[in-house]
Design an enzyme around this catalytic site. Structure first.
Site, PDB file in Angstrom:
ATOM      1  N   TYR A 296       0.842  -1.198   0.000  1.00  0.00           N
ATOM      2  CA  TYR A 296       0.000   0.000   0.000  1.00  0.00           C
ATOM      3  C   TYR A 296       0.878   1.248   0.000  1.00  0.00           C
ATOM      4  CZ  TYR A 296      -4.148   2.744   1.253  1.00  0.00           C
ATOM      5  OH  TYR A 296      -5.186   3.634   1.270  1.00  0.00           O
ATOM      6  N   ARG A 300       0.952   4.328  -2.830  1.00  0.00           N
ATOM      7  CA  ARG A 300       0.718   5.739  -2.535  1.00  0.00           C
ATOM      8  C   ARG A 300       1.953   6.603  -2.784  1.00  0.00           C
ATOM      9  NH1 ARG A 300      -2.031   6.133   3.232  1.00  0.00           N
ATOM     10  NH2 ARG A 300       0.098   5.617   3.779  1.00  0.00           N
TER      11      ARG A 300
ATOM     12  N   CYS B 153      -8.612   9.842   1.935  1.00  0.00           N
ATOM     13  CA  CYS B 153      -7.822   8.622   1.728  1.00  0.00           C
ATOM     14  C   CYS B 153      -6.417   8.927   1.240  1.00  0.00           C
ATOM     15  CB  CYS B 153      -8.520   7.694   0.749  1.00  0.00           C
ATOM     16  SG  CYS B 153     -10.000   6.974   1.454  1.00  0.00           S
ATOM     17  N   HIS B 154      -6.320   9.672   0.140  1.00  0.00           N
ATOM     18  CA  HIS B 154      -4.990   9.874  -0.433  1.00  0.00           C
ATOM     19  C   HIS B 154      -4.716  11.335  -0.735  1.00  0.00           C
ATOM     20  CE1 HIS B 154      -6.296   5.727  -1.337  1.00  0.00           C
ATOM     21  NE2 HIS B 154      -5.167   5.475  -0.755  1.00  0.00           N
ATOM     22  N   GLY B 155      -5.539  12.215  -0.151  1.00  0.00           N
ATOM     23  CA  GLY B 155      -5.209  13.636  -0.158  1.00  0.00           C
ATOM     24  C   GLY B 155      -5.512  14.407  -1.428  1.00  0.00           C
TER      25      GLY B 155
END
Lengths: 427, 189
Positions: A296, A300, B153-155
């Site tokens: 993960y 990201r 979640c991921h900005g």
């Protein structure tokens, strides 16, 4: 391997059966008479531990299915029903949920052991690749299993992971709709995940059978990385030596497992998953289960959606090519002074990625994740190929018996033993 | 053809021999049988693949829905579902509209003027899908550097027009198909 069966059926019934299906001969040659390197350490007990965990997960899973309802409106309450009403339901569910984590702890130790001792090198490439396939199937199984309780983490985990496929150009959206069976994660998604979650463990069992078969064709690696040359000196029979050692390792492992189940059953989970799935609200901080965190973090770390997905899948795919990326002829890190250091740096990088995967994707965490992601790939694609060319390995013992006697005999005795043991191999 | 050659394990030599000779009736039958077999396998496989696509019930649930806008106050964001997908209906303030309109379109990651994202004469109403175009989380309203949405979640950061401004999301929040029935009512779908 000289593991051919010495099994001789005694009773007339067994003789009759054995001449029609040599099943007991196969079991005897595989798990009784099978020659095992005499120097295996406890890291080699994890194969047996993993086999046990697979069976444990299948058994607890089958009984959980007797009480679970795979429907979007009932799944969450049926899990609470298991926890509160079903006899020993709490135990069965905690065994299954923590069992998944234990399964991954064991598989990561098993994989790092293979990397440290070069167990993927010729002639064990197929054995290693079968292991990577098992790992992939385990990840798919664990992911779909986590969706079944239909809590907030289940729902949003399923949404995020299935949306990975939307990164593909053109075919992405139709594939995601096909995976969902609708226009969002909903009841059809839950139903098919349930079906596949029940199927995949049996596929794992099938690949495990191939994995064990491949292992018994090429033989076990061992801490020296030197093959068995003289079974009488280098090996001991699987039973009782390996079976008893595996059993003891398993019992120690089960103590840890039981500690999680009985004392901190929710430590490895997320409180958010005790809230029923709500498609209108995403939890403030969504993270996958701990065993997915390094991957993960890699996802990201890359600012581009498609490239992030490609990097994540590549981080697993690169393992398939490991046997050819490592150019060193010496298997075991014991005799590779530089590789040994890089190995532990790599372990630290994997743990670091796991930590970063649990942190929010902002500021310094993103930069650190990018550095570690780059190192992860550099380890496989640059360091391993070059190390084999530039590293000077230490002398490798002539045989397993030599290594064992040199370690456990006194100085002079060992020298004599080494001379005696290595002499025949020179003929 | 030589029956013995067929019985032998050396199929490669046999094929090479056929390739040099005139095609025979047997070759034709072999290829035709294989082709029909392949079509048959594909025909049987398709139902097993297609059963996973949205079923009739799911598609039927995509019937248009009408939304009464009159109770939605200025500055408010309302969530609703169409075809199981989350939709935001945002009643934008004058300031939010101005912010969305004055942006240099060319500087955007997914260039689109605000006028292309609302209906003519209804600039105060923004209707967008409510799932982040990155990995599908629900962005939080009135948050982030542009007071639009911020995905937890991921900005990913969206502006008051639902356009991507920062973060990993590749595109703007998409606009669902909808039309104004009158000034205070829309039909989605």
């Amino acid at each position: 391997m000289s593991g051919h069966s010495t099994y001789v059926p005694k009773s007339p019934v067994m003789k009759w059966f054995e001449s029609r299906l040599p099943l007991f001969g196969l079991i005897h040659s595989s798990f009784v008479a099978y020659p095992t390197p005499r120097n295996l350490n406890y890291l080699w007990t994890f194969g047996g531990i993993l086999s046990f965990m697979l069976v444990a997960q299948i058994v607890t899973g089958i009984v959980l299915v007797m009480h679970y309802t795979p429907h979007a409106t009932m799944a969450f309450s049926s899990v609470e029903h298991i926890m509160r009403d079903v006899n020993y339901g709490w135990l069965l569910r905690y065994l299954h949920a923590n069992g998944a984590s234990m399964f991954f702890i064991a598989v990561y130790i098993h994989m790092f052991r293979g990397m440290y001792y070069g167990s993927y090198k010729a002639p064990r490439e197929v054995l290693w690749i079968l292991g990577v396939i098992i790992f992939l199937l385990m990840m798919a199984t664990a992911f779909m299993g986590y969706v079944l309780p239909w809590g907030q983490m289940s729902f949003w985990g399923a949404t995020v992971i299935t949306n990975l496929f939307s990164a593909l150009p053109i075919v992405g959206e139709p594939i995601v709709t096909w995976l969902w069976g609708g226009y969002s994660v909903d009841n059809p998604t839950l139903n098919r995940f349930f079906s596949l979650h029940y199927l995949l463990p049996f596929m794992i069992a099938g690949v495990v059978a191939l994995h064990v078969w491949a292992l018994h064709v090429v033989g076990q690696n061992n801490p020296t990385g030197v093959d068995i040359k003289n079974p009488a000196k280098d090996a001991v029979p699987f039973t009782p030596y390996a079976t008893v050692k595996d059993a003891f390792g398993l019992v120690c492992f089960l103590v840890v497992f039981a500690w999680f189940v009985f004392y901190v059953p929710n430590y490895l989970g997320h409180a958010d998953n005790y809230t029923e799935a709500n498609p209108a609200v995403t939890p403030a901080h969504i993270v996958p289960e701990w065993y997915f965190l390094p991957f993960y973090a890699i996802l990201r770390a890359i600012p581009n959606k498609l490239m992030g997905v490609i990097a994540m899948f590549s981080s697993i795919a690169v393992l398939v090519f490991l046997p050819w990326l490592d150019t060193s002829k010496v298997r075991s890190a014991v005799y590779r002074p530089l590789f040994k250091q890089f190995f532990w740096v790599f372990v630290a990088v994997c743990v670091g990625l796991g930590y970063l995967g649990a942190m929010p994707p902002e500021g310094g965490y993103v930069i650190a994740a990018r550095v570690l992601t780059a190192y992860y790939f550099i380890h496989f694609l640059v360091i391993l190929p070059l190390l084999g060319l530039f590293e000077t390995p230490r002398p490798v013992p002539a045989s397993i018996a030599d290594a064992v006697l040199a370690k456990h005999g006194g100085g002079a005795a060992a020298a004599v033993a080494m001379g005696a043991a290595s002499a025949p191999s020179k003929k | 053809m030589d029956i013995k050659a067929l019985g032998s394990k050396d199929w490669g030599a046999n094929v090479a021999e056929i390739a040099t000779a005139e095609p025979t009736r047997r070759d034709f039958l072999f290829i035709a049988t294989g082709a029909v077999g392949a079509v048959g396998v594909a025909a049987v496989a398709w139902p097993f693949i297609n059963q996973m696509n949205p079923d009739a019930q799911t598609i039927a649930a995509g019937a248009p829905v009408e939304v009464d806008l009159s109770p939605i106050a200025e500055g408010q964001i309302v969530k609703l579902f169409w075809r199981g997908k989350l939709i935001f209906v945002r009643h934008r303030t004058k300031k939010e509209i101005e912010e969305a309109e004055k942006v240099d379109v060319a500087s955007l990651p997914d260039p689109q003027p605000d006028s292309a994202r609302v209906k003519d004469g209804h600039a105060q109403w923004l209707v967008v899908y409510g799932n982040c175009t990155h990995l599908g989380c629900v962005p939080l309203g009135n948050q982030g550097a542009y007071d639009g949405w911020l995905c937890p979640c991921h900005g990913s950061v969206f502006d008051t027009s639902g356009r991507i401004r920062q973060g990993p999301a590749p595109t703007n929040l998409p606009i669902p198909p909808y039309a104004f029935l009158n000034d205070s009512k829309i039909r989605i779908g």
